[in-house]
Design an enzyme around this catalytic site. Sequence first.
Site, short mmCIF file in Angstrom:
data_model
loop_
_atom_site.label_atom_id
_atom_site.label_comp_id
_atom_site.label_asym_id
_atom_site.label_seq_id
_atom_site.Cartn_x
_atom_site.Cartn_y
_atom_site.Cartn_z
N ASP A 1 -3.10 -1.06 10.76
CA ASP A 1 -3.31 -1.03 9.32
C ASP A 1 -3.90 -2.33 8.77
O ASP A 1 -4.27 -2.39 7.60
CB ASP A 1 -2.00 -0.74 8.58
CG ASP A 1 -1.54 0.70 8.73
OD1 ASP A 1 -2.34 1.52 9.20
OD2 ASP A 1 -0.39 1.00 8.37
N LYS B 1 0.86 -1.19 0.00
CA LYS B 1 0.00 0.00 0.00
C LYS B 1 0.89 1.22 0.00
O LYS B 1 2.06 1.19 0.38
CB LYS B 1 -0.94 0.02 1.20
CG LYS B 1 -0.24 0.11 2.57
CD LYS B 1 0.12 1.52 3.01
CE LYS B 1 0.80 1.52 4.38
NZ LYS B 1 1.42 2.85 4.71
#
Length: 313
Positions: free
Chosen positions: A152, A27
């Site tokens: 996350d 990401k």
Amino acid sequence: MKNYQFSTALLSSQIQGKKLRFPCPAKINLFLYITSQRPDGYHELQTLFQFLNFGDWLSIEIRTDGKIILTSEIPHLKNEDNLIYRAAKLLQQKTGCTLGANLHLDKILPIGGGVGGGSSNAATALVALNYLWNTQLSLSTLAEIGLQLGADVPVFVYGKAAFAEGVGEKLTFCQPPQKWFLVLKPETSISTAIIFKDPNLPRNTPKRPLAELLITKYENDCEKVVLNHYSEVEEALGWLLQYAPARLTGTGACVFAEFANEQAAQSAFLDKPEKYVGFVAQGTNISPLHQMIEYLSQQKQTLCLPNNTNSRG
């Protein structure tokens, strides 16, 4: 660094084998703003997560004895401390599933780069094992389990590009442009403690609605502080800025430049100094992991699951 991207061909070519290889995508934080610091010391933020079609691979083979056997390419990390192993054990405990798994991590993403490698590994273990073990937990329940492993992890579990607020727990799914990126990892590791203790770190950036943020120049509030502490990151970012708009992802150490097409990104990559590891990848608003799960479901693959082993507890 191994340099290949996720693709439907890579996903489909392995289906006939006994093991399945699931993507653990990277990401990037397209922007990151720190809006306040809470009394407990945690920082509230506004950030935009987007996945990349590049990352680690997690190979999984089902076991019938309930054991979780993990092999990986990460040195000096005990399996019991690995987020993949912990994710598998938590899923067993939550569901009462009596199946186990052989797990192997093909580590491709740089460790400590700010591209979400460990969180992505944990999420892939949860989502893939939930599918293979047929434990049938919802994504929201898997995200709750994932939150025990890292802040996350939930965004990787949900598998959609997301605008995150609070300390990262408030997610709004969105669809930013899917550009091409050149990501570099300087030869350094970032201490997040140093960054978040620095008095020069912005802590009161005004909160703005997502619609406004999406049409405003993207920035990272951590960037200047990181550059002040780590000259290697400053040098890598300076090199990227010769080619395209570039900035830090998360707290680093990775930096990225954005391009309109793959050709431009690959052209810059060919000029990359040898001291940097890096890769070219396209942003994607749907995680490659979820694309694979959907592909498997559509193909209605018959996985070799033992009968009557799905115990919900």
